[in-house]
Design a protein around this motif. Sequence first.
Motif, PDB file in Angstrom:
ATOM      1  N   ILE A  30       8.060  -3.069  24.433  1.00 15.07           N
ATOM      2  CA  ILE A  30       9.390  -3.054  25.029  1.00 15.07           C
ATOM      3  C   ILE A  30       9.737  -1.638  25.448  1.00 15.07           C
ATOM      4  CG2 ILE A  30      10.705  -2.662  22.904  1.00 15.07           C
ATOM      5  CD1 ILE A  30      11.597  -5.208  25.618  1.00 15.07           C
ATOM      6  N   ASP A  31      10.349  -1.489  26.611  1.00 14.43           N
ATOM      7  CA  ASP A  31      10.697  -0.170  27.126  1.00 14.43           C
ATOM      8  C   ASP A  31      11.796   0.467  26.281  1.00 14.43           C
ATOM      9  OD1 ASP A  31      10.209   1.454  29.818  1.00 14.43           O
ATOM     10  OD2 ASP A  31      12.351   1.599  29.320  1.00 14.43           O
ATOM     11  N   ASP A  32      11.690   1.777  26.056  1.00  9.43           N
ATOM     12  CA  ASP A  32      12.690   2.485  25.244  1.00  9.43           C
ATOM     13  C   ASP A  32      14.089   2.379  25.831  1.00  9.43           C
ATOM     14  OD1 ASP A  32      10.727   3.261  23.479  1.00  9.43           O
ATOM     15  OD2 ASP A  32      10.505   5.279  24.302  1.00  9.43           O
ATOM     16  N   SER A  33      14.184   2.264  27.136  1.00  7.45           N
ATOM     17  CA  SER A  33      15.508   2.148  27.756  1.00  7.45           C
ATOM     18  C   SER A  33      16.143   0.791  27.468  1.00  7.45           C
ATOM     19  CB  SER A  33      15.392   2.352  29.270  1.00  7.45           C
ATOM     20  OG  SER A  33      14.627   1.307  29.864  1.00  7.45           O
ATOM     21  N   ILE A  34      15.336  -0.199  27.131  1.00 12.69           N
ATOM     22  CA  ILE A  34      15.829  -1.526  26.783  1.00 12.69           C
ATOM     23  C   ILE A  34      16.146  -1.587  25.290  1.00 12.69           C
ATOM     24  CG2 ILE A  34      15.271  -3.980  26.722  1.00 12.69           C
ATOM     25  CD1 ILE A  34      15.736  -2.967  29.530  1.00 12.69           C
ATOM     26  N   ALA A  35      15.175  -1.193  24.476  1.00 10.04           N
ATOM     27  CA  ALA A  35      15.383  -1.163  23.017  1.00 10.04           C
ATOM     28  C   ALA A  35      15.921   0.213  22.629  1.00 10.04           C
ATOM     29  CB  ALA A  35      14.071  -1.456  22.301  1.00 10.04           C
ATOM     30  N   TYR A  36      17.080   0.546  23.172  1.00 10.51           N
ATOM     31  CA  TYR A  36      17.591   1.910  23.055  1.00 10.51           C
ATOM     32  C   TYR A  36      18.123   2.233  21.656  1.00 10.51           C
ATOM     33  CZ  TYR A  36      22.181  -0.275  23.603  1.00 10.51           C
ATOM     34  OH  TYR A  36      23.293  -1.060  23.430  1.00 10.51           O
ATOM     35  N   LEU A  37      18.347   1.220  20.828  1.00  8.23           N
ATOM     36  CA  LEU A  37      18.827   1.460  19.466  1.00  8.23           C
ATOM     37  C   LEU A  37      17.700   1.594  18.448  1.00  8.23           C
ATOM     38  CD1 LEU A  37      21.845  -1.030  19.372  1.00  8.23           C
ATOM     39  CD2 LEU A  37      21.958   1.469  19.383  1.00  8.23           C
ATOM     40  N   LEU A  38      16.472   1.340  18.875  1.00  5.79           N
ATOM     41  CA  LEU A  38      15.359   1.355  17.932  1.00  5.79           C
ATOM     42  C   LEU A  38      15.119   2.747  17.363  1.00  5.79           C
ATOM     43  CD1 LEU A  38      13.126  -0.295  16.573  1.00  5.79           C
ATOM     44  CD2 LEU A  38      11.659   0.226  18.539  1.00  5.79           C
ATOM     45  N   ALA A  39      15.317   3.786  18.158  1.00  5.10           N
ATOM     46  CA  ALA A  39      15.102   5.140  17.661  1.00  5.10           C
ATOM     47  C   ALA A  39      16.042   5.469  16.512  1.00  5.10           C
ATOM     48  CB  ALA A  39      15.279   6.145  18.798  1.00  5.10           C
ATOM     49  N   ALA A  40      17.274   4.968  16.591  1.00  6.62           N
ATOM     50  CA  ALA A  40      18.241   5.207  15.519  1.00  6.62           C
ATOM     51  C   ALA A  40      18.016   4.288  14.332  1.00  6.62           C
ATOM     52  CB  ALA A  40      19.663   5.030  16.049  1.00  6.62           C
ATOM     53  N   HIS A  41      17.352   3.149  14.574  1.00  8.02           N
ATOM     54  CA  HIS A  41      17.130   2.164  13.508  1.00  8.02           C
ATOM     55  C   HIS A  41      15.675   1.697  13.534  1.00  8.02           C
ATOM     56  CE1 HIS A  41      21.469   1.993  12.919  1.00  8.02           C
ATOM     57  NE2 HIS A  41      21.615   1.767  14.217  1.00  8.02           N
ATOM     58  N   PRO A  42      14.740   2.561  13.132  1.00  8.86           N
ATOM     59  CA  PRO A  42      13.322   2.168  13.143  1.00  8.86           C
ATOM     60  C   PRO A  42      13.040   1.044  12.150  1.00  8.86           C
ATOM     61  CG  PRO A  42      13.620   4.272  12.019  1.00  8.86           C
ATOM     62  CD  PRO A  42      14.932   3.937  12.647  1.00  8.86           C
ATOM     63  N   GLN A  43      12.005   0.298  12.424  1.00  9.25           N
ATOM     64  CA  GLN A  43      11.716  -0.911  11.670  1.00  9.25           C
ATOM     65  C   GLN A  43      11.541  -0.657  10.174  1.00  9.25           C
ATOM     66  OE1 GLN A  43       8.473  -3.173  13.276  1.00  9.25           O
ATOM     67  NE2 GLN A  43       8.701  -4.850  11.821  1.00  9.25           N
ATOM     68  N   HIS A 187       6.762 -11.449  22.741  1.00  6.48           N
ATOM     69  CA  HIS A 187       8.203 -11.676  22.886  1.00  6.48           C
ATOM     70  C   HIS A 187       8.920 -11.545  21.549  1.00  6.48           C
ATOM     71  CE1 HIS A 187      12.033 -13.604  23.775  1.00  6.48           C
ATOM     72  NE2 HIS A 187      11.789 -14.478  22.813  1.00  6.48           N
ATOM     73  N   LEU A 188       8.389 -12.144  20.493  1.00  4.82           N
ATOM     74  CA  LEU A 188       9.050 -12.081  19.189  1.00  4.82           C
ATOM     75  C   LEU A 188       9.173 -10.644  18.711  1.00  4.82           C
ATOM     76  CD1 LEU A 188       7.452 -15.100  17.261  1.00  4.82           C
ATOM     77  CD2 LEU A 188       9.630 -15.027  18.489  1.00  4.82           C
ATOM     78  N   ALA A 189       8.105  -9.871  18.856  1.00  3.35           N
ATOM     79  CA  ALA A 189       8.137  -8.468  18.421  1.00  3.35           C
ATOM     80  C   ALA A 189       9.163  -7.676  19.221  1.00  3.35           C
ATOM     81  CB  ALA A 189       6.747  -7.851  18.555  1.00  3.35           C
ATOM     82  N   ASP A 190       9.175  -7.877  20.531  1.00  4.47           N
ATOM     83  CA  ASP A 190      10.125  -7.147  21.376  1.00  4.47           C
ATOM     84  C   ASP A 190      11.560  -7.567  21.092  1.00  4.47           C
ATOM     85  OD1 ASP A 190       7.928  -5.926  22.490  1.00  4.47           O
ATOM     86  OD2 ASP A 190       7.966  -7.088  24.349  1.00  4.47           O
ATOM     87  N   GLU A 191      11.759  -8.857  20.882  1.00  5.17           N
ATOM     88  CA  GLU A 191      13.107  -9.343  20.574  1.00  5.17           C
ATOM     89  C   GLU A 191      13.629  -8.725  19.279  1.00  5.17           C
ATOM     90  OE1 GLU A 191      14.239 -13.542  21.275  1.00  5.17           O
ATOM     91  OE2 GLU A 191      14.601 -13.572  19.107  1.00  5.17           O
ATOM     92  N   GLU A 192      12.784  -8.632  18.290  1.00  3.25           N
ATOM     93  CA  GLU A 192      13.202  -8.027  17.026  1.00  3.25           C
ATOM     94  C   GLU A 192      13.622  -6.577  17.220  1.00  3.25           C
ATOM     95  OE1 GLU A 192      10.206 -10.825  14.352  1.00  3.25           O
ATOM     96  OE2 GLU A 192       9.840  -8.659  14.489  1.00  3.25           O
ATOM     97  N   GLU A 193      12.943  -5.866  18.109  1.00  2.30           N
ATOM     98  CA  GLU A 193      13.271  -4.462  18.333  1.00  2.30           C
ATOM     99  C   GLU A 193      14.561  -4.278  19.123  1.00  2.30           C
ATOM    100  OE1 GLU A 193       9.827  -2.494  19.947  1.00  2.30           O
ATOM    101  OE2 GLU A 193       8.806  -2.533  18.003  1.00  2.30           O
ATOM    102  N   ALA A 198      20.477  -3.861  16.912  1.00  9.73           N
ATOM    103  CA  ALA A 198      21.843  -4.156  17.357  1.00  9.73           C
ATOM    104  C   ALA A 198      22.691  -4.676  16.202  1.00  9.73           C
ATOM    105  CB  ALA A 198      21.819  -5.163  18.497  1.00  9.73           C
ATOM    106  N   LEU A 199      22.111  -5.514  15.356  1.00 10.76           N
ATOM    107  CA  LEU A 199      22.841  -6.008  14.192  1.00 10.76           C
ATOM    108  C   LEU A 199      23.150  -4.871  13.215  1.00 10.76           C
ATOM    109  CD1 LEU A 199      20.897  -9.336  13.496  1.00 10.76           C
ATOM    110  CD2 LEU A 199      23.227  -9.109  14.373  1.00 10.76           C
ATOM    111  N   LEU A 200      22.225  -3.956  13.073  1.00 18.59           N
ATOM    112  CA  LEU A 200      22.460  -2.825  12.161  1.00 18.59           C
ATOM    113  C   LEU A 200      23.516  -1.876  12.727  1.00 18.59           C
ATOM    114  CD1 LEU A 200      18.797  -1.989  11.064  1.00 18.59           C
ATOM    115  CD2 LEU A 200      20.419  -3.581  10.021  1.00 18.59           C
ATOM    116  N   GLU A 201      23.504  -1.697  14.024  1.00 13.82           N
ATOM    117  CA  GLU A 201      24.447  -0.777  14.663  1.00 13.82           C
ATOM    118  C   GLU A 201      25.872  -1.334  14.662  1.00 13.82           C
ATOM    119  OE1 GLU A 201      25.523   2.707  16.972  1.00 13.82           O
ATOM    120  OE2 GLU A 201      23.744   2.211  15.795  1.00 13.82           O
TER     121      GLU A 201
END
Length: 208
Positions: A30-43, A187-193, A198-201
Amino acid sequence: MTADFRGSSWEDCGIAEDNAHLGLAARSSIDDSIAYLLAAHPQAGWRAHANFGQLADFWLHVHGSLRGEGAEVARVVDRFRDRQLDPHAFERAFVPRLNGFLGHLEQHHQIEDAAYFPKFKTIDPRMVAGFDLLEADHALIHELLLNTVDDARALLAALALPGDAGLRAADAYAQGADRFLALMLRHLADEEEIVIPALLEHGERPLL
């Protein structure tokens, strides 16, 4: 096969031509611009986060179940192709597993498209692109799901034919099913990211 998914109603989701590289069949992550909250909330820190609640846990549980069900269907087909199951034993194992897997996958995606994704889009306008992308994924996965159902029906019909017709049909089924499963896993992996950060934020209350 007892399930028939051809009557399902899905939105006609697509990806603009200039963003075709973001499509499920084209991307490897998934592109970082799409999963933009992942950097703040890594898996690695998801489950320890104060906002990790029942919805996030359930989402991951459902995804884990879908991964497991898809893998189990593939194992049954591989056992038949390796001649470890006769046609009757294969049919008894294959049909309920495939119906369960495809039914659970479709139900999950319909709930997301009808209930959760629209709510996510209202929380933060930046999320719209991500959830539009996931909806486009659902449209492609549904198309592949229908192809898988057709291939499965052809496989079951071939089991009654003489010689190795059933094995040849299983090989043909596996070719399409393997691609279907690989894209579903992507898709499942990208959706989770997208979803879990988003739920954590924002917390789970706006989604309930």
